[in-house]
Design an enzyme around this catalytic site. Structure first.
Site, PDB file in Angstrom:
ATOM      1  CD  GLU A 287      11.832  24.260   3.960  1.00  0.00           C
ATOM      2  OE1 GLU A 287      12.824  25.260   3.940  1.00  0.00           O
ATOM      3  OE2 GLU A 287      10.672  24.841   3.971  1.00  0.00           O
ATOM      4  CG  HIS A 311      14.582  26.798  10.698  1.00  0.00           C
ATOM      5  ND1 HIS A 311      13.679  27.617  10.989  1.00  0.00           N
ATOM      6  CD2 HIS A 311      14.153  27.008   9.454  1.00  0.00           C
ATOM      7  CE1 HIS A 311      12.965  28.058  10.305  1.00  0.00           C
ATOM      8  NE2 HIS A 311      13.107  27.595   9.218  1.00  0.00           N
ATOM      9  CD  GLU A 312      16.289  25.681   6.567  1.00  0.00           C
ATOM     10  OE1 GLU A 312      15.278  24.992   6.211  1.00  0.00           O
ATOM     11  OE2 GLU A 312      16.405  26.941   6.719  1.00  0.00           O
ATOM     12  CG  HIS A 315      11.422  23.275   7.395  1.00  0.00           C
ATOM     13  ND1 HIS A 315      10.149  23.905   7.600  1.00  0.00           N
ATOM     14  CD2 HIS A 315      12.245  24.356   7.133  1.00  0.00           C
ATOM     15  CE1 HIS A 315      10.081  25.205   7.451  1.00  0.00           C
ATOM     16  NE2 HIS A 315      11.364  25.610   7.339  1.00  0.00           N
ATOM     17  CD  GLU A 334       9.488  28.663   7.251  1.00  0.00           C
ATOM     18  OE1 GLU A 334      10.431  28.507   7.969  1.00  0.00           O
ATOM     19  OE2 GLU A 334       9.696  28.126   5.928  1.00  0.00           O
ATOM     20  CG  ASP A 389       8.265  35.030  -1.634  1.00  0.00           C
ATOM     21  OD1 ASP A 389       7.778  34.072  -1.349  1.00  0.00           O
ATOM     22  OD2 ASP A 389       8.997  35.447  -2.623  1.00  0.00           O
ATOM     23  CE1 TYR A 397      10.121  32.829   8.347  1.00  0.00           C
ATOM     24  CE2 TYR A 397      11.625  31.032   8.920  1.00  0.00           C
ATOM     25  CZ  TYR A 397      11.121  31.763   7.901  1.00  0.00           C
ATOM     26  OH  TYR A 397      11.355  31.663   6.822  1.00  0.00           O
TER      27      TYR A 397
END
Ligand code: BES
Ligand code: ZN
Length: 626
Positions: A287, A311-312, A315, A334, A389, A397
């Site tokens: 994003e 989705h992006e 963001h 997310e 991460d 999500y």
């Protein structure tokens, strides 16, 4: 463990305010002392040497009173594999004064702390530096590795903590800054950044990001690129041979933007452009503000995978506008985004498709949850036990989105939509923790509408492992029929060719495949492939579900297709399952290793790391079952 005990435990370890969140365990920055508020870049791209070199000027906001400072204040920055050539303080007239600095020995996960002695709290510090050809946040491609083979290509991927491998800065989402950049590149190379483009001046291309953004949204890409408009304020960028197909695939972007604006308020970033990257891009999408980066694998030809774009885009509200302050809070980015994504899909493509997509995702979550530790099953895990991460699993999500669906169901859409819109307004351009979000939720939703949700339920969603009983799913009629058909096929009472697969859309196929056994019998795999040609599907999401099953079933006729797939696609979510399947037998492991050895240079550094981890693990436990 009882919920109350668990919460007591969580309360000790969790940051409870923005100030505490400033102590990001994945950064050497000390934002309580000093914060970068503007970044100015002067860079040159050197494709033959695979380096970016130039200067970054950091504008600083010192938080500590001068009197409290030790004789020499320090500016502590994050770097990884950077060569630092010079550090200086700039006065108002632009005069430079050299500063002394130390670059610490690197930590494998965090990189090297750059400690700069900054007596007198200078407002501007300039660093001359160059990147390493192996920078973890950059991929350099030869022209042969691009679609059109016209020019080399460069792209960055800064999330989570890789911005530090191409810019020395405070690499923590708790700190936000605006930026400007001037980038020199050879003729014929278009440079794009997560910013608005300024008119080029000769070989120098200019950029401006006036909004304060966190460092993981710093982005750059460069190559022979073409642009095609999809509306007044949106466009697609790609290599010239791909731009028309991309513009067709993403032609609903303006409708998606209008939908999101109606729900959650105006788009605050000016333009929304999309860049289609080469297939080695390690994610589905990223994003980057004003310039979303996308994998070419979402161009399926039938818009079936455009929820990645939704989705992006989402963001732009959840993540870029309201940002999680630490990686432990990443579900605020997310989870909220996955919820908003589904609302966009519902508005633009209908409720059936939205429900199908969510039920597919929920099925994947339930499956993956089984192999996660209790801590990883929490929306807000206890930090420091996980890498930067590692908080990025389906839990952040899908469980995150599911929690918001739960709230939406309890309070009703009218109330919940208005609440979410106010939330985005209230925290706009801020980085916040889970606890700040919860305080706001309690005051503005839960307490204002008593009797709908117990606070205990909220805490269970956020802090407990697993899924609460209040997690319900919509009924999808097509899926019920598919369950019946799949069961009959697996029982042997329905032949593969008699499955009504010709009527299934992509999501229905994904649902059918997801709930096949991990290792079907060889007979089942051969029958399905003969009837439906699954190994040859050009839809990458189908390949990701089918190829590993064919490999595990022992169907070596699928190996060449699987090899081609995993070498063509560098998106980790798609390629790793194929490697894992190969790694489950010695012969498969040897085959995958040979393929990898010949082509590893074409993968992104992050993908390489992840594949090597899979291969190493398989050697460590040779007879591990899938
Ligand atoms: N911000 C993420 C990508 C990311 C996450 C990069 C963590 C590095 C670390 C992006 O928005 C994302 O979620 N991409 C997904 C798309 C999908 C869920 C629709 C992906 O890449 O698969
Ligand atoms: Zn995302």
């Amino acid at each position: 463990m009882r919920l109350s005990a668990l919460l007591a435990l969580a309360a000790i370890a969790l940051p409870s305010s923005a100030a505490e969140a400033a102590q990001d365990p994945y950064s050497y920055a000390e934002p309580d002392k000093v914060r970068v508020r503007h970044v100015d870049l002067d860079l040159a791209l050197d494709f033959p040497a695979r380096t970016i070199a130039g200067t970054v000027t950091l504008e600083l906001d010192w938080r500590e009173a001068r009197a409290d400072m030790p004789a020499a204040g320090t500016l502590s920055l994050d770097t990884r594999d950077l060569t630092i050539e010079r550090v200086e303080a700039l006065d108002d007239a632009g005069h430079a004064q050299a500063l002394s600095y130390t670059l610490a020995a690197p930590d494998a996960e965090l990189g090297s702390r750059l400690g700069i002695a900054a007596p007198g709290q200078p407002v501007r510090v300039r660093i001359a530096y160059r990147t390493a050809p192996t920078a973890s946040g950059l991929q350099w491609l030869d022209r042969q590795q691009t679609a059109d083979k016209q020019a080399p290509f460069l792209f960055s991927q800064s999330q989570s903590i890789h911005a530090r491998s191409w810019i020395p800065l405070q690499d923590t989402p708790a700190v936000r800054f605006s930026y400007a950049a001037r980038v020199r590149a050879a003729q014929g190379i278009t440079v794009l950044m997560s910013a608005l483009r300024q008119p080029a001046q000769g070989e120098v291309q200019g950029f401006s990001q006036p909004q304060p953004i966190p460092s993981y949204l710093m982005a750059i890409a460069a190559g022979a690129l073409a642009e095609q408009a999809t509306s007044k304020r949106t466009a697609v960028w790609a290599e010239p041979s791909q731009v028309a197909a991309a513009a067709r695939e993403f032609s609903d972007i303006e409708a998606m933007m209008r939908t999101t604006e109606q729900l959650y308020g105006p788009y605050r970033w000016g333009r929304y452009d999309m860049l289609v990257l080469p297939p080695s891009f390690p994610f589905g999408g990223m994003e980057n503000p004003e310039m979303t980066f996308l994998t070419p694998t979402v161009i399926a030809g039938d818009k079936s995978l455009v929820s990645v774009v939704a989705h992006e885009l989402a963001h732009s509200w959840s993540g870029n506008l309201v940002t999680s302050a630490t990686w432990r809070d990443i579900w605020l980015n997310e989870g909220f985004t996955t919820y908003v994504e589904n609302r966009i899909v519902e508005a633009v493509y209908g409720k059936t498709q939205a429900d199908e997509e969510f039920v597919v995702a929920a099925g994947e979550l339930r499956h993956k949850m089984q192999s996660l530790s209790e801590n990883q099953q929490r929306l807000a895990p206890v930090p420091r036990e996980v890498g930067a991460d590692d908080a990025l699993t389906d839990v952040a999500y899908v469980k995150g989105a599911w929690f918001l669906r739960f709230l939406e169901a309890r309070f009703g859409r009218v109330v919940f939509d208005a609440y979410l819109r106010d939330y985005f307004d209230h925290f706009a351009f801020q980085s916040i923790t889970t606890e700040q979000m919860l305080d706001y939720l309690r005051a503005n939703l839960v307490d204002r509408h008593p009797g709908k949700v117990d606070w205990d339920q909220v805490e269970q969603w956020v802090y407990a492992p697993g899924l609460p009983e209040s997690a319900t799913l919509p009924a999808v009629a097509a899926f019920t029929a598919i369950d019946t058909a799949r069961a009959a096929f697996l029982h042997g009472t329905l032949g593969a060719a008699a499955l009504p697969g010709g009527d299934w859309n992509t999501h229905e196929w994904l649902y059918f495949l997801d709930h096949l056994p991990e290792a079907p019998t060889l007979v089942q795999v051969q029958a399905l492939d003969a009837a439906w040609r699954l190994a040859r599907s050009s839809n990458a999401e189908i390949g990701m579900r089918w190829l590993p099953r064919a490999i595990r079933a022992g169907d070596s006729s699928a190996w060449p297709a699987a090899r081609a797939y995993m070498l063509r696609i560098g998106r980790m979510k798609l390629t790793l399952p194929v490697y894992r399947a190969f790694a489950s037998t010695p012969a498969g492991l040897a085959y995958a290793e040979t393929a990898y050895a010949a082509h590893q240079a074409e993968y992104h550094p992050l993908t390489r790391q992840a594949i090597e981890k899979v291969l190493r693990k398989a050697h460590a436990q040779p007879e591990a079952t899938p």
